[in-house]
Design an enzyme around this catalytic site. Sequence first.
Site, PDB file in Angstrom:
ATOM      1  CG  ASP A  47      -2.154   0.905   0.966  1.00  0.00           C
ATOM      2  OD1 ASP A  47      -3.245   0.354   0.744  1.00  0.00           O
ATOM      3  OD2 ASP A  47      -1.996   2.146   0.971  1.00  0.00           O
ATOM      4  CE1 TYR A 171     -12.130   2.675 -10.331  1.00  0.00           C
ATOM      5  CE2 TYR A 171     -14.430   2.301 -10.897  1.00  0.00           C
ATOM      6  CZ  TYR A 171     -13.322   2.024 -10.118  1.00  0.00           C
ATOM      7  OH  TYR A 171     -13.420   1.085  -9.117  1.00  0.00           O
ATOM      8  CE  LYS A 175     -11.144  -0.761 -11.007  1.00  0.00           C
ATOM      9  NZ  LYS A 175     -10.090  -1.534 -10.295  1.00  0.00           N
ATOM     10  CB  ALA A 203     -16.672  -4.326  -1.205  1.00  0.00           C
TER      11      ALA A 203
END
Length: 313
Positions: A47, A171, A175, A203
């Site tokens: 991260d 985006y 994707k 999520a």
Amino acid sequence: MQTMENELQNALRYDGRVAIVTGAGNGLGRVHALLLGARGAHVVVNDLGGDVHGGGKSSAAADQVVAEIKAAGGSAVANYDSVEDGSRIVQTALDHFGGVDIVINNAGILRDSSFAKMSADDWDLIYRVHVLGAFRVTHAAWPHLRNKGYGRIVMTTSAAGIYGNFGQANYSMAKMGLIGMANTLAIEGAAKNVLVNTIAPLAGSRISETVMPPQMMEALKPEFVAPLAAYLCHESCRENGSLFEVGAGFHAKLRWQRTQGHHFHGQAFGPEQVARHWQEIVDFDDATYPASIGESLMSIVQDVGSPFGQSKA
């Protein structure tokens, strides 16, 4: 009670496997890492520690997840590199654990804007994190997976990539690009037991909290997504080249659907003829489901042997 005991005895384990999870400091990536770590995997918790828009850098998020895994008896190491430096992330796995078996490309950011207002920087940064980043990490891991004859890779796409979404042209581009990359890697890796699949999770995360109300966030726990990703990464799973939507406990596989269409069989035709047969072209009542380029081309090449000039128009 017996069922629970049987499930515990047959629990899927990842003992000895080395897993890289990108963007694992928060949200879904964190839950991926915790789940794999709890089941025996050595986990590289990657991260950068930036914000949801790609700014900043901090080691705190990855360090916290590593601490959680170790506190539960697991094995993990933190990595703070950008996914654009994918070779350094993979090198962390090699240096600390001697190899790599699993890659979950989860890292992502948002730069939402209507297309009319979208800047070149908004476009480029989304591409670099999602597409280039996933390429760099996967490309660095790829020879190690092929050489050992084992690998499991999960790409993370989105409903925005599959269906499109207002204000997310950048985006959505990224994707959908990951789906195409995964589909080709699934073909290229199959002979070496390197299996590649894609999930489209819904999520609660730092990304989704910018577009979803709090009550929706609570219902869409990352814990309801991670088990699918974990299963796709297990040695017993033979799924390859597939796309899944998952969220709030719902799991479903997606596939391409195509109409029967209309053949002009070599006859010269123009837009008028296309318009005349439009309902045939768009009618899904008797749809087909091509699963490969070969199957896709069958509807075209089946006419190669037909005598041209026999109009069906």
